[in-house]
Scaffold this motif. Structure first.
Motif, PDB file in Angstrom:
ATOM      1  N   GLU A 117     -24.780 -23.066  42.031  1.00 13.01           N
ATOM      2  CA  GLU A 117     -23.904 -23.676  43.037  1.00 13.01           C
ATOM      3  C   GLU A 117     -23.363 -25.040  42.607  1.00 13.01           C
ATOM      4  O   GLU A 117     -22.213 -25.377  42.910  1.00 13.01           O
ATOM      5  CB  GLU A 117     -24.650 -23.831  44.376  1.00 13.01           C
ATOM      6  CG  GLU A 117     -24.989 -22.519  45.043  1.00 13.01           C
ATOM      7  CD  GLU A 117     -26.410 -22.063  44.756  1.00 13.01           C
ATOM      8  OE1 GLU A 117     -26.999 -21.369  45.601  1.00 13.01           O
ATOM      9  OE2 GLU A 117     -26.943 -22.416  43.664  1.00 13.01           O
ATOM     10  N   ASP A 118     -24.177 -25.830  41.921  1.00 11.50           N
ATOM     11  CA  ASP A 118     -23.710 -27.159  41.498  1.00 11.50           C
ATOM     12  C   ASP A 118     -22.778 -27.088  40.294  1.00 11.50           C
ATOM     13  O   ASP A 118     -22.030 -28.030  40.023  1.00 11.50           O
ATOM     14  CB  ASP A 118     -24.904 -28.054  41.146  1.00 11.50           C
ATOM     15  CG  ASP A 118     -25.692 -28.471  42.373  1.00 11.50           C
ATOM     16  OD1 ASP A 118     -25.114 -28.477  43.476  1.00 11.50           O
ATOM     17  OD2 ASP A 118     -26.893 -28.774  42.225  1.00 11.50           O
ATOM     18  N   ALA A 119     -22.817 -25.979  39.572  1.00 11.18           N
ATOM     19  CA  ALA A 119     -21.991 -25.844  38.370  1.00 11.18           C
ATOM     20  C   ALA A 119     -20.649 -25.196  38.651  1.00 11.18           C
ATOM     21  O   ALA A 119     -19.645 -25.521  38.007  1.00 11.18           O
ATOM     22  CB  ALA A 119     -22.741 -25.039  37.307  1.00 11.18           C
ATOM     23  N   ARG A 144     -26.488 -23.095  50.714  1.00 11.84           N
ATOM     24  CA  ARG A 144     -25.842 -24.406  50.743  1.00 11.84           C
ATOM     25  C   ARG A 144     -25.007 -24.602  52.002  1.00 11.84           C
ATOM     26  O   ARG A 144     -24.426 -23.652  52.534  1.00 11.84           O
ATOM     27  CB  ARG A 144     -24.940 -24.571  49.512  1.00 11.84           C
ATOM     28  CG  ARG A 144     -25.681 -24.587  48.194  1.00 11.84           C
ATOM     29  CD  ARG A 144     -26.636 -25.769  48.100  1.00 11.84           C
ATOM     30  NE  ARG A 144     -27.392 -25.782  46.854  1.00 11.84           N
ATOM     31  CZ  ARG A 144     -27.005 -26.424  45.758  1.00 11.84           C
ATOM     32  NH1 ARG A 144     -25.849 -27.099  45.735  1.00 11.84           N
ATOM     33  NH2 ARG A 144     -27.759 -26.404  44.678  1.00 11.84           N
ATOM     34  N   ARG A 163     -13.651 -22.798  39.702  1.00 12.01           N
ATOM     35  CA  ARG A 163     -13.923 -22.439  41.095  1.00 12.01           C
ATOM     36  C   ARG A 163     -13.949 -20.917  41.197  1.00 12.01           C
ATOM     37  O   ARG A 163     -13.014 -20.228  40.753  1.00 12.01           O
ATOM     38  CB  ARG A 163     -12.852 -23.006  42.026  1.00 12.01           C
ATOM     39  CG  ARG A 163     -13.146 -22.801  43.533  1.00 12.01           C
ATOM     40  CD  ARG A 163     -12.367 -23.832  44.314  1.00 12.01           C
ATOM     41  NE  ARG A 163     -12.464 -23.741  45.761  1.00 12.01           N
ATOM     42  CZ  ARG A 163     -13.479 -24.225  46.490  1.00 12.01           C
ATOM     43  NH1 ARG A 163     -14.517 -24.801  45.869  1.00 12.01           N
ATOM     44  NH2 ARG A 163     -13.473 -24.149  47.806  1.00 12.01           N
ATOM     45  N   ARG A 200     -19.805 -27.732  33.693  1.00  9.51           N
ATOM     46  CA  ARG A 200     -20.131 -27.961  35.102  1.00  9.51           C
ATOM     47  C   ARG A 200     -18.903 -28.504  35.840  1.00  9.51           C
ATOM     48  O   ARG A 200     -18.260 -29.451  35.391  1.00  9.51           O
ATOM     49  CB  ARG A 200     -21.271 -28.964  35.232  1.00  9.51           C
ATOM     50  CG  ARG A 200     -21.688 -29.251  36.682  1.00  9.51           C
ATOM     51  CD  ARG A 200     -22.583 -30.470  36.761  1.00  9.51           C
ATOM     52  NE  ARG A 200     -23.865 -30.281  36.097  1.00  9.51           N
ATOM     53  CZ  ARG A 200     -24.963 -29.827  36.680  1.00  9.51           C
ATOM     54  NH1 ARG A 200     -24.937 -29.514  37.973  1.00  9.51           N
ATOM     55  NH2 ARG A 200     -26.079 -29.692  36.005  1.00  9.51           N
ATOM     56  N   GLY A 201     -18.574 -27.896  36.962  1.00  8.38           N
ATOM     57  CA  GLY A 201     -17.528 -28.407  37.831  1.00  8.38           C
ATOM     58  C   GLY A 201     -16.118 -28.078  37.418  1.00  8.38           C
ATOM     59  O   GLY A 201     -15.166 -28.484  38.097  1.00  8.38           O
ATOM     60  N   PHE A 244     -27.278 -24.097  33.057  1.00  9.74           N
ATOM     61  CA  PHE A 244     -27.157 -24.576  34.434  1.00  9.74           C
ATOM     62  C   PHE A 244     -27.947 -23.723  35.427  1.00  9.74           C
ATOM     63  O   PHE A 244     -27.823 -23.903  36.637  1.00  9.74           O
ATOM     64  CB  PHE A 244     -25.687 -24.627  34.834  1.00  9.74           C
ATOM     65  CG  PHE A 244     -24.871 -25.570  33.981  1.00  9.74           C
ATOM     66  CD1 PHE A 244     -24.991 -26.936  34.142  1.00  9.74           C
ATOM     67  CD2 PHE A 244     -24.028 -25.082  32.998  1.00  9.74           C
ATOM     68  CE1 PHE A 244     -24.263 -27.811  33.350  1.00  9.74           C
ATOM     69  CE2 PHE A 244     -23.296 -25.941  32.197  1.00  9.74           C
ATOM     70  CZ  PHE A 244     -23.413 -27.313  32.371  1.00  9.74           C
ATOM     71  N   ARG A 272     -31.026 -22.601  37.672  1.00 11.60           N
ATOM     72  CA  ARG A 272     -32.068 -23.370  38.352  1.00 11.60           C
ATOM     73  C   ARG A 272     -33.435 -23.063  37.723  1.00 11.60           C
ATOM     74  O   ARG A 272     -33.632 -21.991  37.134  1.00 11.60           O
ATOM     75  CB  ARG A 272     -32.100 -23.018  39.844  1.00 11.60           C
ATOM     76  CG  ARG A 272     -32.502 -21.575  40.119  1.00 11.60           C
ATOM     77  CD  ARG A 272     -32.552 -21.274  41.612  1.00 11.60           C
ATOM     78  NE  ARG A 272     -32.848 -19.855  41.846  1.00 11.60           N
ATOM     79  CZ  ARG A 272     -34.070 -19.344  41.893  1.00 11.60           C
ATOM     80  NH1 ARG A 272     -35.125 -20.106  41.702  1.00 11.60           N
ATOM     81  NH2 ARG A 272     -34.253 -18.045  42.120  1.00 11.60           N
ATOM     82  N   ARG A 325     -24.542 -15.821  41.595  1.00 13.21           N
ATOM     83  CA  ARG A 325     -24.421 -17.289  41.575  1.00 13.21           C
ATOM     84  C   ARG A 325     -25.567 -17.926  42.349  1.00 13.21           C
ATOM     85  O   ARG A 325     -26.163 -18.916  41.899  1.00 13.21           O
ATOM     86  CB  ARG A 325     -23.074 -17.690  42.174  1.00 13.21           C
ATOM     87  CG  ARG A 325     -22.857 -19.185  42.418  1.00 13.21           C
ATOM     88  CD  ARG A 325     -21.476 -19.398  43.019  1.00 13.21           C
ATOM     89  NE  ARG A 325     -21.210 -20.772  43.442  1.00 13.21           N
ATOM     90  CZ  ARG A 325     -21.482 -21.245  44.665  1.00 13.21           C
ATOM     91  NH1 ARG A 325     -22.039 -20.457  45.582  1.00 13.21           N
ATOM     92  NH2 ARG A 325     -21.188 -22.510  44.971  1.00 13.21           N
ATOM     93  N   ARG A 326     -25.888 -17.370  43.504  1.00 11.35           N
ATOM     94  CA  ARG A 326     -26.969 -17.926  44.330  1.00 11.35           C
ATOM     95  C   ARG A 326     -28.340 -17.670  43.711  1.00 11.35           C
ATOM     96  O   ARG A 326     -29.187 -18.575  43.669  1.00 11.35           O
ATOM     97  CB  ARG A 326     -26.872 -17.309  45.728  1.00 11.35           C
ATOM     98  CG  ARG A 326     -28.009 -17.695  46.650  1.00 11.35           C
ATOM     99  CD  ARG A 326     -27.605 -17.694  48.105  1.00 11.35           C
ATOM    100  NE  ARG A 326     -28.756 -17.559  48.989  1.00 11.35           N
ATOM    101  CZ  ARG A 326     -29.751 -18.435  49.082  1.00 11.35           C
ATOM    102  NH1 ARG A 326     -29.745 -19.520  48.333  1.00 11.35           N
ATOM    103  NH2 ARG A 326     -30.747 -18.234  49.923  1.00 11.35           N
ATOM    104  N   SER A 348     -18.129 -24.150  41.870  1.00 15.77           N
ATOM    105  CA  SER A 348     -17.874 -24.232  43.306  1.00 15.77           C
ATOM    106  C   SER A 348     -17.360 -22.895  43.830  1.00 15.77           C
ATOM    107  O   SER A 348     -16.957 -22.018  43.064  1.00 15.77           O
ATOM    108  CB  SER A 348     -16.872 -25.343  43.613  1.00 15.77           C
ATOM    109  OG  SER A 348     -15.589 -25.040  43.076  1.00 15.77           O
TER     110      SER A 348
END
Length: 353
Positions: free
Chosen positions: A79-81, A341, A56, A52-53, A161, A163, A73-74, A83
């Motif tokens: 999105e949180d994993a 987002r 990019r 996560r994070g 990750f 949802r 991705r959406r 950017s």
């Protein structure tokens, strides 16, 4: 000649796309993958594990290949994993630029050109600087630009990750059929429109045109009595076809001379495309203004004036499609994604509304 116009001319895209005869896409990409097990890189470097994070996603709204990754991705809720960095719609022969961000720099990577991330990994990178690209944030180096694999890995490697309610876009029991459909859609439709637009001879264009319309007629028939391309819900196959269909009347029909008829004149494909467009995760990623700016400005070989057309009328994308009467539901046993987002919304006036 002033310095600015000299620089523009020096880095012109003229001659980059139409080179004579058939158009042949370079499909050699950086084949590293980001996986659960962190497999080794191309040259034996340490692997790229799912974290996560850490990465990019650089994906221009204008590009259909990048648009796929934004949609997936959406839909999966990543999105949180991972950017998202979004270059502007145009580029020169060097690379995409972050001209829409404050100071002309990506706010996370701190670079003005995507080229910088490629050169940090491969100082003599010999191919085009393409989107989508996944970049390792800490090092600022590109990991991969292998767009067909990126979305499959989002579905299969990033499951920790996803949802709650994320759809199964690449379910195991349908992968054989999805792969077969994807292969024909890529060669004949996704890339087929480019073979028409970048043909360097009448013979090459005529052959590409015939192949494109044979495939679109096949899809028109296939979608006559089934809501989605494979199975009863949205899959990777629908994502890949959608990003070409949504650009068809705005760009490919005129700019690429794919003009036997408009998408809006093919009843099943047009209804199918509207069905997807109105599904959360699809139409809310589409920026028609940036799409048109990209194709009509960047492709100097086929539009040397750089004039961007005012049309077409877009409100038809929001009209009823009637596809609910066919078997199938968009997300299967899953649920729609939530609102787009903050910072990732399409600008007002750039969509179909």
């Amino acid at each position: 000649m002033n310095q600015q116009s000299s620089t523009v001319r020096e880095h012109s895209t003229r001659g980059s796309y139409v080179t004579g005869g058939d158009f042949n896409r370079d499909t050699n990409y950086i084949e590293d993958r980001i996986t659960k097990n962190g497999e080794a890189g191309l040259n034996g470097e340490p692997g790229w594990p799912v974290e996560r994070g850490r990465y990019r996603l650089v994906a221009a709204r204008a590009c259909p290949w990048a648009n796929r990754t934004v949609i997936v991705r959406r839909l999966l809720g990543l999105e949180d994993a991972i950017s998202l960095g979004q270059p502007g719609p145009t580029h020169d022969a060097r690379s995409w630029t972050f001209d829409l961000d404050p100071g002309g720099k990506d706010p996370v990577l701190g670079i003005k050109r995507l080229q910088e991330a490629y050169f940090r990994r491969f100082p003599d990178y010999p191919r085009g600087i393409t989107v989508p690209a996944l970049v390792d944030i800490a090092s600022g180096a590109v990991v991969t630009n292998n767009f067909p694999q990126i979305t499959l890995d989002f579905s299969t490697e990033w499951t920790a990750f996803h949802r709650p309610g994320a759809p199964r876009l690449y379910p195991e029991h349908l992968r054989g059929e999805i792969d077969r459909v994807n292969k024909r859609v890529f060669t004949e439709v996704n890339n087929g429109v480019y073979r028409c637009g970048f043909a360097g001879s009448q013979e090459a264009y005529d052959a590409a045109y015939a192949r494109l319309w044979a495939a679109l007629d096949w899809l028109e028939d296939r979608l006559a009595d089934q809501r989605y391309l494979v199975g009863g819900s949205i899959t990777e196959a629908d994502v890949r076809l959608f990003t070409t269909l949504v650009r068809f009347d705005a760009v490919y029909h005129g700019h690429f001379k794919c003009n036997r008829n408009k998408l809006s004149e093919m009843p099943h494909l047009w209804a199918y495309a509207r069905d997807l467009f109105q599904t959360p995760g699809f139409g809310d990623t589409i920026d028609f203004v940036q799409i048109k700016q990209h194709y009509y400005i960047v492709h100097e070989d086929i539009n040397p004036t750089g004039i961007v057309p005012a049309g077409p009328e877009l409100s038809g994308w929001l009209t009823p499609h009637g596809r609910e009467s066919l078997n199938g539901s968009p997300f299967g046993e899953g649920t729609p994604p939530g609102p787009v987002r903050a910072g990732e919304q399409v600008s007002p006036g750039h969509g179909a509304g």
